[in-house]
Design a protein around this motif. Structure first.
Motif, mmCIF file in Angstrom:
data_model
loop_
_atom_site.group_PDB
_atom_site.id
_atom_site.type_symbol
_atom_site.label_atom_id
_atom_site.label_comp_id
_atom_site.label_asym_id
_atom_site.label_seq_id
_atom_site.Cartn_x
_atom_site.Cartn_y
_atom_site.Cartn_z
ATOM 1 N N TYR A 158 -3.490 -13.987 2.301
ATOM 2 C CA TYR A 158 -3.459 -12.536 2.059
ATOM 3 C C TYR A 158 -4.658 -12.104 1.210
ATOM 4 O O TYR A 158 -5.350 -11.145 1.534
ATOM 5 N N PHE A 159 -4.923 -12.845 0.133
ATOM 6 C CA PHE A 159 -6.062 -12.532 -0.734
ATOM 7 C C PHE A 159 -7.382 -12.735 0.017
ATOM 8 O O PHE A 159 -8.273 -11.895 -0.037
ATOM 9 N N ASP A 184 -0.975 4.638 1.424
ATOM 10 C CA ASP A 184 0.374 4.399 1.933
ATOM 11 C C ASP A 184 0.391 3.341 3.023
ATOM 12 O O ASP A 184 1.368 2.643 3.199
ATOM 13 N N GLU A 185 -0.697 3.166 3.774
ATOM 14 C CA GLU A 185 -0.767 2.092 4.766
ATOM 15 C C GLU A 185 -0.666 0.734 4.086
ATOM 16 O O GLU A 185 -0.019 -0.169 4.563
ATOM 17 N N ASP A 186 -1.325 0.604 2.973
ATOM 18 C CA ASP A 186 -1.391 -0.653 2.244
ATOM 19 C C ASP A 186 -0.030 -1.055 1.684
ATOM 20 O O ASP A 186 0.294 -2.223 1.629
ATOM 21 N N GLU A 187 0.798 -0.121 1.312
ATOM 22 C CA GLU A 187 2.062 -0.416 0.657
ATOM 23 C C GLU A 187 3.031 -1.188 1.563
ATOM 24 O O GLU A 187 3.816 -1.986 1.082
ATOM 25 N N ASP A 188 2.981 -0.963 2.856
ATOM 26 C CA ASP A 188 3.951 -1.565 3.771
ATOM 27 C C ASP A 188 3.510 -2.927 4.318
ATOM 28 O O ASP A 188 4.279 -3.563 5.021
ATOM 29 N N ASN A 189 2.296 -3.354 4.015
ATOM 30 C CA ASN A 189 1.759 -4.558 4.648
ATOM 31 C C ASN A 189 1.737 -5.782 3.742
ATOM 32 O O ASN A 189 1.142 -6.782 4.093
ATOM 33 N N ALA A 213 -1.713 -8.988 -5.934
ATOM 34 C CA ALA A 213 -2.138 -7.762 -6.617
ATOM 35 C C ALA A 213 -3.619 -7.511 -6.351
ATOM 36 O O ALA A 213 -4.015 -6.389 -6.006
ATOM 37 N N TYR A 214 -4.442 -8.543 -6.492
ATOM 38 C CA TYR A 214 -5.875 -8.372 -6.222
ATOM 39 C C TYR A 214 -6.137 -8.099 -4.738
ATOM 40 O O TYR A 214 -7.060 -7.363 -4.396
ATOM 41 N N ALA A 215 -5.318 -8.653 -3.874
ATOM 42 C CA ALA A 215 -5.462 -8.356 -2.445
ATOM 43 C C ALA A 215 -5.163 -6.883 -2.173
ATOM 44 O O ALA A 215 -5.899 -6.215 -1.433
ATOM 45 N N ARG A 216 -4.102 -6.371 -2.769
ATOM 46 C CA ARG A 216 -3.757 -4.958 -2.565
ATOM 47 C C ARG A 216 -4.819 -4.035 -3.132
ATOM 48 O O ARG A 216 -5.150 -3.009 -2.544
#
Length: 144
Positions: A35-36, A130-135, A91-94
């Motif tokens: 993910y990161f 908001d796109e980022d929150e669901d992935n 967290a750093y990925a998000r």
């Protein structure tokens, strides 16, 4: 001009590393967290693409914005997410996902005509958040 290009190259190198992390910690997260790694790679590709397609004042503004993000925002945003129970790598990925979205917003806004800007067609920095929150993978939450 040469100084600006050199600064851009240095920032590009720094953009894939979290200043609050040691090199060893960054390398460990990059090698162990898909993910990161994917978020970091996408941010690097997006930076190269967006920065490379800008000219003049837009390029200078983006470089200034990138410096501010690296110095003042990235680690704070990651820290806020970690306080909510998200693992550090996630967290750093998000934060990287969000910055990628911000770069695309900057690019979009830079390409608007003055008429479109005056008409309020510019996008806000958080346009893609908001796109980022669901992935986010479920294993990113501590304790899962």
């Amino acid at each position: 001009m040469l100084r600006l290009l050199l600064a851009a190259c240095l920032l590009l190198a720094w953009s894939s590393m979290a200043i609050a992390m040691s090199d060893a910690e960054y390398k460990q997260m990059y090698s162990s967290s898909d993910y990161f790694r994917k978020a970091d790679d996408e941010l690097t590709r997006t930076w190269k693409d967006v920065y490379g397609n800008l000219t003049g004042e837009d390029k200078k503004n983006l470089l200034r914005d990138q410096r501010d993000w690296l110095k003042n925002q990235r680690d704070e945003q990651a820290r806020d997410l970690m306080e909510k129970g998200i693992r550090k790598d996630c967290a750093y990925a998000r934060v990287a996902h969000r910055r990628t979205g911000n770069l695309r917003v900057f690019e979009y806004n830079a390409n608007l005509s003055q008429e479109d800007k005056d008409a309020g067609r510019a996008r806000a920095d958080d346009y893609f958040y908001d796109e980022d929150e669901d992935n986010m993978p479920p294993e990113c939450l501590k304790g899962k």
